[in-house]
Motif scaffolding. Structure first.
Motif, mmCIF file in Angstrom:
data_model
loop_
_atom_site.group_PDB
_atom_site.id
_atom_site.type_symbol
_atom_site.label_atom_id
_atom_site.label_comp_id
_atom_site.label_asym_id
_atom_site.label_seq_id
_atom_site.Cartn_x
_atom_site.Cartn_y
_atom_site.Cartn_z
ATOM 1 N N ALA A 131 -7.949 -3.992 -8.037
ATOM 2 C CA ALA A 131 -8.851 -2.853 -7.501
ATOM 3 C C ALA A 131 -8.021 -1.402 -7.227
ATOM 4 C CB ALA A 131 -8.950 -3.158 -6.010
ATOM 5 N N ILE A 132 -6.809 -1.419 -7.084
ATOM 6 C CA ILE A 132 -5.958 -0.081 -6.843
ATOM 7 C C ILE A 132 -5.571 0.517 -8.190
ATOM 8 C CG2 ILE A 132 -3.891 0.897 -6.064
ATOM 9 C CD1 ILE A 132 -3.915 -1.124 -3.708
ATOM 10 N N PHE A 134 -2.466 -11.232 -2.084
ATOM 11 C CA PHE A 134 -3.353 -10.326 -1.720
ATOM 12 C C PHE A 134 -4.619 -10.357 -2.918
ATOM 13 C CE2 PHE A 134 0.162 -8.316 0.085
ATOM 14 C CZ PHE A 134 0.098 -8.626 1.317
ATOM 15 N N PRO A 135 -5.548 -11.343 -3.106
ATOM 16 C CA PRO A 135 -5.957 -11.473 -4.115
ATOM 17 C C PRO A 135 -7.048 -10.423 -4.678
ATOM 18 C CG PRO A 135 -6.205 -13.475 -3.050
ATOM 19 C CD PRO A 135 -5.616 -12.401 -2.101
ATOM 20 N N GLY A 136 -7.207 -9.850 -6.015
ATOM 21 C CA GLY A 136 -7.869 -8.710 -6.010
ATOM 22 C C GLY A 136 -7.387 -7.347 -5.775
ATOM 23 N N LEU A 137 -6.330 -7.329 -4.679
ATOM 24 C CA LEU A 137 -6.127 -5.949 -4.261
ATOM 25 C C LEU A 137 -5.269 -5.124 -5.443
ATOM 26 C CD1 LEU A 137 -5.753 -4.113 -1.860
ATOM 27 C CD2 LEU A 137 -3.241 -5.086 -1.662
ATOM 28 N N LEU A 184 0.733 -1.143 -0.019
ATOM 29 C CA LEU A 184 0.135 0.093 0.017
ATOM 30 C C LEU A 184 0.916 1.134 -0.109
ATOM 31 C CD1 LEU A 184 -2.823 -1.017 2.439
ATOM 32 C CD2 LEU A 184 -2.965 -0.938 -0.106
ATOM 33 N N SER A 191 -8.675 7.735 -12.002
ATOM 34 C CA SER A 191 -8.295 9.250 -11.834
ATOM 35 C C SER A 191 -7.512 9.818 -12.715
ATOM 36 C CB SER A 191 -7.289 9.193 -10.520
ATOM 37 O OG SER A 191 -7.428 7.880 -9.704
ATOM 38 N N ALA A 236 1.112 4.101 -2.955
ATOM 39 C CA ALA A 236 0.505 5.646 -2.712
ATOM 40 C C ALA A 236 1.128 6.586 -3.265
ATOM 41 C CB ALA A 236 0.519 5.488 -0.984
ATOM 42 N N ASP A 237 1.681 6.355 -4.403
ATOM 43 C CA ASP A 237 2.408 7.572 -5.014
ATOM 44 C C ASP A 237 1.862 7.188 -6.792
ATOM 45 O OD1 ASP A 237 5.243 9.291 -5.113
ATOM 46 O OD2 ASP A 237 5.026 8.005 -6.979
ATOM 47 N N PRO A 238 1.581 8.206 -7.328
ATOM 48 C CA PRO A 238 1.185 8.423 -8.644
ATOM 49 C C PRO A 238 2.089 7.837 -9.821
ATOM 50 C CG PRO A 238 1.151 10.448 -8.127
ATOM 51 C CD PRO A 238 1.322 9.606 -6.983
ATOM 52 N N GLN A 264 -8.815 1.923 -9.955
ATOM 53 C CA GLN A 264 -8.972 3.451 -9.402
ATOM 54 C C GLN A 264 -7.957 4.476 -10.116
ATOM 55 O OE1 GLN A 264 -11.559 3.965 -8.029
ATOM 56 N NE2 GLN A 264 -11.764 1.749 -7.750
ATOM 57 N N HIS A 265 -6.536 3.922 -10.034
ATOM 58 C CA HIS A 265 -5.467 4.862 -10.481
ATOM 59 C C HIS A 265 -5.894 5.098 -11.994
ATOM 60 C CE1 HIS A 265 -1.725 6.232 -11.602
ATOM 61 N NE2 HIS A 265 -1.593 5.343 -12.706
ATOM 62 N N ARG A 268 2.663 4.123 -9.193
ATOM 63 C CA ARG A 268 1.294 3.473 -9.710
ATOM 64 C C ARG A 268 1.474 3.104 -11.204
ATOM 65 N NH1 ARG A 268 -1.387 6.181 -5.847
ATOM 66 N NH2 ARG A 268 -2.205 7.897 -7.367
#
Lengths: 107, 107
Positions: free
Chosen positions: B95-96, B89-92, B19, B103, B23-25, B99-100, B28
């Motif tokens: 999911a992130i 971490f299935p799906g994590l 995480l 945005s 937490a940095d564009p 969103q990236h 990501r």
């Protein structure tokens, strides 16, 4: 009079801020507890932690937009801004908390 | 001889680390590009950034367990440890990154 607590508007909740806030097991636990058990004051969600640590974690959660804090008398009550977070980042909070619970079960 | 690059084992990949790394564009974007376009060397994924900045972001991604870096001659090639992250971490990650991308489209 005490300064009102600052909360970002829904559109100002950033993915960076939310991921940073949730990159900590204590903060994930606070969010998970508030979702499961509803609104609570700071002390109730962080049994055993120093008041300054509790306050620090709640501030990061509040500034990221994950929780809303409301002063009533001397106590501060917190709740997760679940609907707003879901609108902004659909599925994200659930995906992270699912992993958090799995890691907790395994430890 | 150059030190081999350190990579955590699958079981040592932590939710906190993943995480924080995401937490940095810029980080990501690196992960999203590597998934979409496959293995790349550091310079190719970070057009326009200073070499020290590129190196810093790749180090955080590598130490979190999100990417694997392999030296070949003078170049370092990176790929996302997608199957391992999915096991852990299935799906994590999906999911992130969803969103990236949303945005980025909005900005």
């Amino acid at each position: 009079m005490a300064r009102p607590l600052h909360h970002p508007g829904t559109d100002d909740i950033s993915l960076d801020g939310v991921l940073h806030a949730l990159a900590d097991p204590v903060r994930r636990s606070i969010v998970a507890t508030l979702i499961e058990e509803g609104e609570k004051n700071c002390a109730e969600t962080c049994d055993g932690l120093a008041p300054s640590t509790i306050s620090h974690h709640h501030r990061i959660l509040r500034e990221s937009g994950l929780i809303r804090s409301e002063k009533r008398g001397v106590a501060v009550f917190n709740s997760v801004r679940q609907a707003e977070i879901e609108t902004r980042f659909p599925g994200l909070l659930a995906a992270i908390l699912r992993q958090h619970r799995t890691s907790e079960d395994a430890s």
